[in-house]
Design a protein around this motif. Structure first.
Motif, PDB file in Angstrom:
ATOM      1  N   GLY A  42       0.833  -1.188   0.000  1.00 10.01           N
ATOM      2  CA  GLY A  42       0.000   0.000   0.000  1.00 10.01           C
ATOM      3  C   GLY A  42       0.869   1.240   0.000  1.00 10.01           C
ATOM      4  N   GLY A  43       0.273   2.361  -0.285  1.00  7.36           N
ATOM      5  CA  GLY A  43       1.014   3.608  -0.268  1.00  7.36           C
ATOM      6  C   GLY A  43       0.169   4.731   0.281  1.00  7.36           C
ATOM      7  N   ILE A  44       0.805   5.655   0.973  1.00 14.31           N
ATOM      8  CA  ILE A  44       0.095   6.779   1.573  1.00 14.31           C
ATOM      9  C   ILE A  44       0.856   8.066   1.260  1.00 14.31           C
ATOM     10  N   LEU A  45       0.117   9.079   0.854  1.00 11.20           N
ATOM     11  CA  LEU A  45       0.667  10.430   0.792  1.00 11.20           C
ATOM     12  C   LEU A  45       0.080  11.143   2.000  1.00 11.20           C
ATOM     13  N   ALA A  46       0.903  11.403   2.995  1.00  9.65           N
ATOM     14  CA  ALA A  46       0.377  11.901   4.266  1.00  9.65           C
ATOM     15  C   ALA A  46       0.944  13.263   4.627  1.00  9.65           C
ATOM     16  N   ASP A  47       0.858  14.182   3.704  1.00  2.02           N
ATOM     17  CA  ASP A  47       1.224  15.549   4.022  1.00  2.02           C
ATOM     18  C   ASP A  47       0.257  16.467   3.293  1.00  2.02           C
ATOM     19  N   GLU A  48       0.513  17.738   3.316  1.00  4.07           N
ATOM     20  CA  GLU A  48      -0.398  18.663   2.649  1.00  4.07           C
ATOM     21  C   GLU A  48      -0.470  18.314   1.167  1.00  4.07           C
ATOM     22  N   MET A  49      -1.675  18.092   0.700  1.00  2.00           N
ATOM     23  CA  MET A  49      -1.863  17.693  -0.692  1.00  2.00           C
ATOM     24  C   MET A  49      -1.927  18.938  -1.572  1.00  2.00           C
ATOM     25  N   GLY A  50      -1.018  19.016  -2.499  1.00  3.73           N
ATOM     26  CA  GLY A  50      -1.034  20.095  -3.473  1.00  3.73           C
ATOM     27  C   GLY A  50      -1.227  19.485  -4.847  1.00  3.73           C
ATOM     28  N   LEU A  51      -1.233  20.265  -5.862  1.00  4.27           N
ATOM     29  CA  LEU A  51      -1.457  19.779  -7.216  1.00  4.27           C
ATOM     30  C   LEU A  51      -0.477  18.677  -7.584  1.00  4.27           C
ATOM     31  N   GLY A  52       0.768  18.807  -7.166  1.00 12.71           N
ATOM     32  CA  GLY A  52       1.768  17.807  -7.540  1.00 12.71           C
ATOM     33  C   GLY A  52       1.419  16.413  -7.056  1.00 12.71           C
ATOM     34  N   LYS A  53       1.112  16.291  -5.787  1.00 10.76           N
ATOM     35  CA  LYS A  53       0.811  14.972  -5.238  1.00 10.76           C
ATOM     36  C   LYS A  53      -0.585  14.495  -5.639  1.00 10.76           C
ATOM     37  N   THR A  54      -1.513  15.414  -5.732  1.00  5.19           N
ATOM     38  CA  THR A  54      -2.861  15.038  -6.176  1.00  5.19           C
ATOM     39  C   THR A  54      -2.800  14.485  -7.591  1.00  5.19           C
ATOM     40  N   PRO A  74      -9.583  14.919   4.105  1.00  6.80           N
ATOM     41  CA  PRO A  74     -10.504  15.705   4.935  1.00  6.80           C
ATOM     42  C   PRO A  74     -11.716  16.152   4.117  1.00  6.80           C
ATOM     43  N   THR A  75     -12.836  16.269   4.784  1.00  4.94           N
ATOM     44  CA  THR A  75     -14.071  16.677   4.124  1.00  4.94           C
ATOM     45  C   THR A  75     -13.890  17.977   3.346  1.00  4.94           C
ATOM     46  N   LEU A  77     -11.620  18.921   1.552  1.00 10.77           N
ATOM     47  CA  LEU A  77     -10.928  18.762   0.267  1.00 10.77           C
ATOM     48  C   LEU A  77     -11.683  17.906  -0.750  1.00 10.77           C
ATOM     49  N   ILE A  78     -12.845  17.422  -0.391  1.00  5.16           N
ATOM     50  CA  ILE A  78     -13.592  16.546  -1.307  1.00  5.16           C
ATOM     51  C   ILE A  78     -13.889  17.243  -2.626  1.00  5.16           C
ATOM     52  N   TYR A  79     -14.337  18.481  -2.565  1.00  7.03           N
ATOM     53  CA  TYR A  79     -14.678  19.195  -3.804  1.00  7.03           C
ATOM     54  C   TYR A  79     -13.430  19.521  -4.614  1.00  7.03           C
ATOM     55  N   ASN A  80     -12.308  19.737  -3.936  1.00  6.17           N
ATOM     56  CA  ASN A  80     -11.048  19.951  -4.636  1.00  6.17           C
ATOM     57  C   ASN A  80     -10.662  18.692  -5.409  1.00  6.17           C
ATOM     58  N   TRP A  81     -10.759  17.537  -4.752  1.00  5.75           N
ATOM     59  CA  TRP A  81     -10.435  16.276  -5.433  1.00  5.75           C
ATOM     60  C   TRP A  81     -11.362  16.072  -6.629  1.00  5.75           C
ATOM     61  N   ARG A  82     -12.638  16.342  -6.432  1.00  3.04           N
ATOM     62  CA  ARG A  82     -13.591  16.189  -7.533  1.00  3.04           C
ATOM     63  C   ARG A  82     -13.206  17.084  -8.709  1.00  3.04           C
TER      64      ARG A  82
END
Length: 92
Positions: A42-54, A74-75, A77-82
């Motif tokens: 498995g893999g986790i990105l566990a820091d502040e998510m910016g465009l690069g990691k997203t 986090p809730t 950021l749901i719309y950002n991910w969408r």
């Protein structure tokens, strides 16, 4: 261990449906995800998510479109991910 240190030598294909050009560091992150997946880790990105990691995560998910995955965020950021999925991987 040597297989992990030579991940930059493995040629994982970027999904054709991706609406972006990955920077070198993003390509390395994508390859890292693919290598973890190849070894069934498995893999986790566990820091502040910016465009690069997203974008790295979206590229990986797009490359595994018929496999199960989960994005935990986090809730707030749901719309950002969408929005990022609509922009970079509209076929998903």
């Amino acid at each position: 261990m040597e297989k992990f240190t030579s991940i930059n030598d493995i040629n994982y294909e970027i999904p054709m449906d991706l609406n972006a050009k990955l920077r070198d560091y993003q390509l390395s992150g994508f390859k890292w995800f693919k290598t973890l997946s190849h070894y069934e880790f498995g893999g986790i990105l566990a820091d502040e998510m910016g465009l690069g990691k997203t974008l790295q995560a979206i590229t990986f998910l797009l490359s595994n479109e018929n496999k199960k995955s989960i994005v935990i965020t986090p809730t707030s950021l749901i719309y950002n991910w969408r929005s990022e999925f609509e922009k970079f991987a509209p076929t998903m």
